[in-house]
Motif scaffolding. Structure first.
Motif, PDB file in Angstrom:
ATOM      1  N   GLU A 289      44.516  50.093  47.805  1.00 30.40           N
ATOM      2  CA  GLU A 289      44.016  51.356  48.341  1.00 30.40           C
ATOM      3  C   GLU A 289      42.822  51.862  47.542  1.00 30.40           C
ATOM      4  OE1 GLU A 289      47.252  54.080  48.328  1.00 30.40           O
ATOM      5  OE2 GLU A 289      48.305  53.096  49.980  1.00 30.40           O
ATOM      6  N   GLY A 290      42.835  51.613  46.250  1.00 32.67           N
ATOM      7  CA  GLY A 290      41.775  52.138  45.398  1.00 32.67           C
ATOM      8  C   GLY A 290      40.631  51.185  45.145  1.00 32.67           C
ATOM      9  N   LEU A 291      40.719  49.962  45.658  1.00 30.50           N
ATOM     10  CA  LEU A 291      39.739  48.926  45.342  1.00 30.50           C
ATOM     11  C   LEU A 291      38.311  49.319  45.704  1.00 30.50           C
ATOM     12  CD1 LEU A 291      38.696  46.109  44.618  1.00 30.50           C
ATOM     13  CD2 LEU A 291      39.537  45.303  46.861  1.00 30.50           C
ATOM     14  N   GLU A 292      38.060  49.645  46.964  1.00 36.22           N
ATOM     15  CA  GLU A 292      36.683  49.857  47.405  1.00 36.22           C
ATOM     16  C   GLU A 292      36.036  51.051  46.717  1.00 36.22           C
ATOM     17  OE1 GLU A 292      36.025  49.759  51.565  1.00 36.22           O
ATOM     18  OE2 GLU A 292      36.953  47.783  51.844  1.00 36.22           O
ATOM     19  N   ALA A 293      36.789  52.140  46.564  1.00 33.64           N
ATOM     20  CA  ALA A 293      36.230  53.323  45.916  1.00 33.64           C
ATOM     21  C   ALA A 293      35.931  53.059  44.446  1.00 33.64           C
ATOM     22  CB  ALA A 293      37.192  54.500  46.053  1.00 33.64           C
ATOM     23  N   ALA A 294      36.859  52.390  43.760  1.00 30.71           N
ATOM     24  CA  ALA A 294      36.641  52.095  42.340  1.00 30.71           C
ATOM     25  C   ALA A 294      35.467  51.144  42.156  1.00 30.71           C
ATOM     26  CB  ALA A 294      37.918  51.490  41.741  1.00 30.71           C
TER      27      ALA A 294
ATOM     28  N   LEU B 200      40.522  47.882  37.829  1.00 33.05           N
ATOM     29  CA  LEU B 200      40.257  46.609  38.499  1.00 33.05           C
ATOM     30  C   LEU B 200      40.875  45.441  37.745  1.00 33.05           C
ATOM     31  CD1 LEU B 200      36.534  47.241  39.487  1.00 33.05           C
ATOM     32  CD2 LEU B 200      38.536  47.340  40.987  1.00 33.05           C
ATOM     33  N   LEU B 201      40.841  45.477  36.428  1.00 35.03           N
ATOM     34  CA  LEU B 201      41.423  44.394  35.632  1.00 35.03           C
ATOM     35  C   LEU B 201      42.936  44.333  35.806  1.00 35.03           C
ATOM     36  CD1 LEU B 201      39.330  44.777  32.368  1.00 35.03           C
ATOM     37  CD2 LEU B 201      39.348  42.771  33.867  1.00 35.03           C
ATOM     38  N   ARG B 202      43.585  45.490  35.830  1.00 29.36           N
ATOM     39  CA  ARG B 202      45.039  45.491  36.042  1.00 29.36           C
ATOM     40  C   ARG B 202      45.377  44.957  37.431  1.00 29.36           C
ATOM     41  NH1 ARG B 202      44.486  50.170  32.931  1.00 29.36           N
ATOM     42  NH2 ARG B 202      44.153  51.441  34.802  1.00 29.36           N
ATOM     43  N   GLY B 203      44.559  45.316  38.418  1.00 23.88           N
ATOM     44  CA  GLY B 203      44.775  44.790  39.762  1.00 23.88           C
ATOM     45  C   GLY B 203      44.622  43.287  39.827  1.00 23.88           C
ATOM     46  N   LEU B 204      43.663  42.757  39.090  1.00 27.39           N
ATOM     47  CA  LEU B 204      43.469  41.300  39.037  1.00 27.39           C
ATOM     48  C   LEU B 204      44.640  40.619  38.336  1.00 27.39           C
ATOM     49  CD1 LEU B 204      39.681  41.171  38.075  1.00 27.39           C
ATOM     50  CD2 LEU B 204      40.681  40.358  40.223  1.00 27.39           C
ATOM     51  N   ASP B 205      45.087  41.189  37.223  1.00 19.40           N
ATOM     52  CA  ASP B 205      46.138  40.554  36.426  1.00 19.40           C
ATOM     53  C   ASP B 205      47.452  40.422  37.185  1.00 19.40           C
ATOM     54  OD1 ASP B 205      44.539  40.142  34.224  1.00 19.40           O
ATOM     55  OD2 ASP B 205      45.157  41.964  33.182  1.00 19.40           O
ATOM     56  N   CYS B 206      47.787  41.406  37.987  1.00 20.94           N
ATOM     57  CA  CYS B 206      49.084  41.373  38.672  1.00 20.94           C
ATOM     58  C   CYS B 206      49.028  40.643  40.013  1.00 20.94           C
ATOM     59  CB  CYS B 206      49.620  42.785  38.867  1.00 20.94           C
ATOM     60  SG  CYS B 206      48.713  43.769  40.084  1.00 20.94           S
ATOM     61  N   GLY B 207      47.827  40.312  40.488  1.00 24.75           N
ATOM     62  CA  GLY B 207      47.717  39.603  41.758  1.00 24.75           C
ATOM     63  C   GLY B 207      47.435  40.499  42.938  1.00 24.75           C
ATOM     64  N   ALA B 208      47.234  41.795  42.702  1.00 28.60           N
ATOM     65  CA  ALA B 208      46.911  42.692  43.809  1.00 28.60           C
ATOM     66  C   ALA B 208      45.507  42.441  44.333  1.00 28.60           C
ATOM     67  CB  ALA B 208      47.040  44.143  43.353  1.00 28.60           C
ATOM     68  N   LEU B 209      44.597  42.054  43.436  1.00 26.62           N
ATOM     69  CA  LEU B 209      43.195  41.831  43.780  1.00 26.62           C
ATOM     70  C   LEU B 209      42.794  40.406  43.440  1.00 26.62           C
ATOM     71  CD1 LEU B 209      41.722  45.102  42.194  1.00 26.62           C
ATOM     72  CD2 LEU B 209      42.683  44.801  44.499  1.00 26.62           C
ATOM     73  N   ASP B 210      41.748  39.923  44.086  1.00 29.89           N
ATOM     74  CA  ASP B 210      41.203  38.594  43.814  1.00 29.89           C
ATOM     75  C   ASP B 210      39.861  38.718  43.105  1.00 29.89           C
ATOM     76  OD1 ASP B 210      43.348  37.392  45.152  1.00 29.89           O
ATOM     77  OD2 ASP B 210      42.321  37.610  47.085  1.00 29.89           O
ATOM     78  N   THR B 211      39.588  37.790  42.212  1.00 32.03           N
ATOM     79  CA  THR B 211      38.344  37.822  41.456  1.00 32.03           C
ATOM     80  C   THR B 211      37.136  37.833  42.373  1.00 32.03           C
ATOM     81  OG1 THR B 211      39.394  36.627  39.636  1.00 32.03           O
ATOM     82  CG2 THR B 211      36.995  36.633  39.687  1.00 32.03           C
ATOM     83  N   GLU B 212      37.183  37.035  43.433  1.00 32.52           N
ATOM     84  CA  GLU B 212      36.042  36.911  44.324  1.00 32.52           C
ATOM     85  C   GLU B 212      35.709  38.248  44.997  1.00 32.52           C
ATOM     86  OE1 GLU B 212      38.733  35.039  44.343  1.00 32.52           O
ATOM     87  OE2 GLU B 212      37.951  33.136  43.537  1.00 32.52           O
ATOM     88  N   GLU B 213      36.721  38.972  45.452  1.00 28.39           N
ATOM     89  CA  GLU B 213      36.436  40.229  46.141  1.00 28.39           C
ATOM     90  C   GLU B 213      35.964  41.303  45.166  1.00 28.39           C
ATOM     91  OE1 GLU B 213      39.818  41.906  48.157  1.00 28.39           O
ATOM     92  OE2 GLU B 213      41.201  41.429  46.521  1.00 28.39           O
ATOM     93  N   VAL B 214      36.493  41.311  43.963  1.00 29.42           N
ATOM     94  CA  VAL B 214      36.042  42.286  42.972  1.00 29.42           C
ATOM     95  C   VAL B 214      34.594  42.017  42.583  1.00 29.42           C
ATOM     96  CG1 VAL B 214      36.372  43.125  40.618  1.00 29.42           C
ATOM     97  CG2 VAL B 214      38.353  42.772  42.109  1.00 29.42           C
ATOM     98  N   THR B 215      34.260  40.745  42.365  1.00 32.04           N
ATOM     99  CA  THR B 215      32.877  40.390  42.026  1.00 32.04           C
ATOM    100  C   THR B 215      31.929  40.722  43.166  1.00 32.04           C
ATOM    101  OG1 THR B 215      33.611  38.637  40.541  1.00 32.04           O
ATOM    102  CG2 THR B 215      31.355  38.502  41.361  1.00 32.04           C
ATOM    103  N   ARG B 216      32.375  40.463  44.393  1.00 30.94           N
ATOM    104  CA  ARG B 216      31.529  40.755  45.558  1.00 30.94           C
ATOM    105  C   ARG B 216      31.253  42.254  45.675  1.00 30.94           C
ATOM    106  NH1 ARG B 216      33.389  42.309  50.307  1.00 30.94           N
ATOM    107  NH2 ARG B 216      35.460  41.422  49.906  1.00 30.94           N
ATOM    108  N   LEU B 217      32.229  43.068  45.404  1.00 35.54           N
ATOM    109  CA  LEU B 217      32.079  44.511  45.579  1.00 35.54           C
ATOM    110  C   LEU B 217      31.377  45.191  44.402  1.00 35.54           C
ATOM    111  CD1 LEU B 217      35.594  45.311  47.091  1.00 35.54           C
ATOM    112  CD2 LEU B 217      33.399  45.477  48.271  1.00 35.54           C
ATOM    113  N   THR B 218      31.496  44.601  43.215  1.00 31.13           N
ATOM    114  CA  THR B 218      30.907  45.244  42.028  1.00 31.13           C
ATOM    115  C   THR B 218      29.685  44.519  41.489  1.00 31.13           C
ATOM    116  OG1 THR B 218      32.288  43.958  40.482  1.00 31.13           O
ATOM    117  CG2 THR B 218      33.179  46.057  41.305  1.00 31.13           C
ATOM    118  N   GLY B 219      29.565  43.231  41.794  1.00 31.52           N
ATOM    119  CA  GLY B 219      28.505  42.425  41.194  1.00 31.52           C
ATOM    120  C   GLY B 219      28.792  42.074  39.754  1.00 31.52           C
ATOM    121  N   LEU B 220      30.045  42.267  39.311  1.00 30.23           N
ATOM    122  CA  LEU B 220      30.419  42.060  37.915  1.00 30.23           C
ATOM    123  C   LEU B 220      31.425  40.926  37.779  1.00 30.23           C
ATOM    124  CD1 LEU B 220      30.935  45.803  36.921  1.00 30.23           C
ATOM    125  CD2 LEU B 220      28.917  44.393  36.490  1.00 30.23           C
TER     126      LEU B 220
END
Length: 432
Positions: free
Chosen positions: A357-362, A391-411
């Motif tokens: 829920e918080g991915l895109e806004a963050a 974002l890191l906690r979301g990645l660690d637990c499997g809620a988020l994927d690295t590819e989508e976080v990188t795509r949305l943040t450029g980081l």
């Protein structure tokens, strides 16, 4: 380019030097006491299994039981989402991730329990169970079937059970050494701490073990369980929990709130003992402030309402657990206890829904901060730190994927780590 305007000052350079010299001790104290988050993965929960019931199949059994509960009481994304109030947009992604998690890594943190969940036993029986736990934990880490974090909760440092707790700790740790050494994911939990001196005593125990096995000083850390009112407010009016962190001499890794022992300690009747009781909120708020910046993490407690029996009761228990977990996450308690396999579906559903829920806004806020692009919220470095941590906690637990976080943040992951732990990143850059 125009001529640079001359800037006037009134103070000699010696003033700044004198002030800096006067604060050297404070600078050193600040760095020692408040190093910031360690930057390692924090599990979203801890599971306790009595020492006599723990075996090589425990982790897989919990996952299988959780999947069976889903199959019986919420066999598809729509039914699961309806029970918990998850939006239509997130229903499928959350449900699919929950099932995948239960199949791949059902438990993130497991404690073989030799305290309340185990109780008093003959010494020979507890010795054998502790040695067996060491062998099974070592084998699990060696063959890749372990949870990311595993260890024991021994009996506390109170007089009646102190010797037994010390011996169980010794038997378990010695067994690990005999079976290949201490695993990286090892965690020890010291329960029912009332006085900082009990923490100091446990530190002395760990120091003695390290010396006996020629281990690096400080190799063994531990969690402190907060289960008594005296651990929050000492007789002299000070916050005892802050003194406990100090007494741990850098070995404390977590503060774990014990819902039911603490509630009983302050006189809450059984029917109202819960992690959202005002007494629980007060205790955890004190824990949170005491731990802030120290690198010691805070964990919420548990619910004793088990999702078993009829589908109606399971759904009711799931809604309760889901709501408590979401409430804890909003209050920055990113870890809690789970007491039954049936709690796993709602633990992961709550965690995954929270981060998705918080991915895109963050991501948008962090990307705007990095680009200095502004937007409808003006963020500061501290907020960028919090956004990266989210974002890191979301990645660690499997809620988020690295590819989508990188795509949305450029980081990259390394970029996020840098924002989440700026002091540590600066020290890494400037280190010789």
């Amino acid at each position: 380019m125009g001529q640079q305007e001359k800037v006037a000052t009134s103070l000699a350079g010696a003033v700044s030097e004198e002030i800096s010299a006067s604060l050297v001790a404070v600078d050193e104290e600040l760095a020692r006491r408040y190093p910031g988050d360690p930057g390692t993965r924090q599990p979203v929960h801890t599971v306790y299994v009595p020492g006599d019931l723990f075996d090589a199949a425990t982790l897989r059994s919990w996952g299988d039981q959780a999947l069976a509960a889903l199959d019986e009481h919420a066999p598809d994304a729509a039914s699961f989402a309806q029970v918990l109030g998850i939006s239509d947009e997130l229903a499928a992604p959350v449900y699919e991730r929950v099932r995948a998690k239960l199949e791949r890594e059902p438990v993130e943190d497991l404690r073989v329990d030799f305290e309340d969940g185990y109780g008093p036993r003959p010494d020979a029986e507890e010795d054998a169970a502790a040695a067996r736990a060491a062998r099974l934990v070592a084998e699990a880490f060696r063959d890749g079937t372990a949870a990311p974090y595993m260890g024991i909760r021994m009996k506390c440092m109170e007089a009646a059970v102190r010797d037994r707790g010390i011996r169980t700790t010794d038997v378990f740790l010695t067994g690990l050494m005999e079976h290949g050494g201490l695993p990286d994911g090892l965690v020890l939990t010291l329960p029912k701490v009332t006085y900082p001196e009990q923490v100091s005593a446990f530190v002395r125990l760990l120091e003695a073990f390290e010396k006996a096995h020629s281990l690096p000083a400080g190799r063994l850390g531990f969690e402190i369980q907060i289960e008594t009112s005296q651990s929050i407010l000492a007789a002299d009016g000070t916050a005892a929990v802050a003194r406990m962190i100090d007494a741990a001499e850098g070995r404390a890794t977590g503060l774990h709130y014990g819902t039911f022992d603490y509630s009983a300690c302050v006189g809450v009747s059984a029917a109202y003992q819960a992690s959202d009781h005002p007494a629980a909120d007060h205790a955890k708020a004190v824990m949170q402030v005491a731990a802030a910046g120290t690198g010691v993490r805070v964990s919420d407690g548990s619910t004793n309402v088990l999702p078993v029996g009829s589908t109606a009761h399971v759904h009711e228990a799931w809604r309760l657990h889901y709501g408590l977990t979401r409430r804890a996450l909003a209050r920055a308690y990113y870890q809690g206890w789970d007491m039954h396999p049936g709690h796993l579906p709602t633990r992961y559903a709550a965690v995954y829904a929270f981060y998705r829920e918080g991915l895109e806004a963050a991501a948008a806020r962090l990307a705007a901060y990095v680009a200095k692009a502004g937007g409808d919220v003006m963020d500061e470095p501290a907020t960028a730190k919090a956004l990266s941590g989210f974002l890191l906690r979301g990645l660690d637990c499997g809620a988020l994927d690295t590819e989508e976080v990188t795509r949305l943040t450029g980081l990259s992951r390394a970029d996020l780590d840098g924002f989440a732990s700026p002091r540590r990143a600066a020290l890494t850059v400037t280190a010789p």
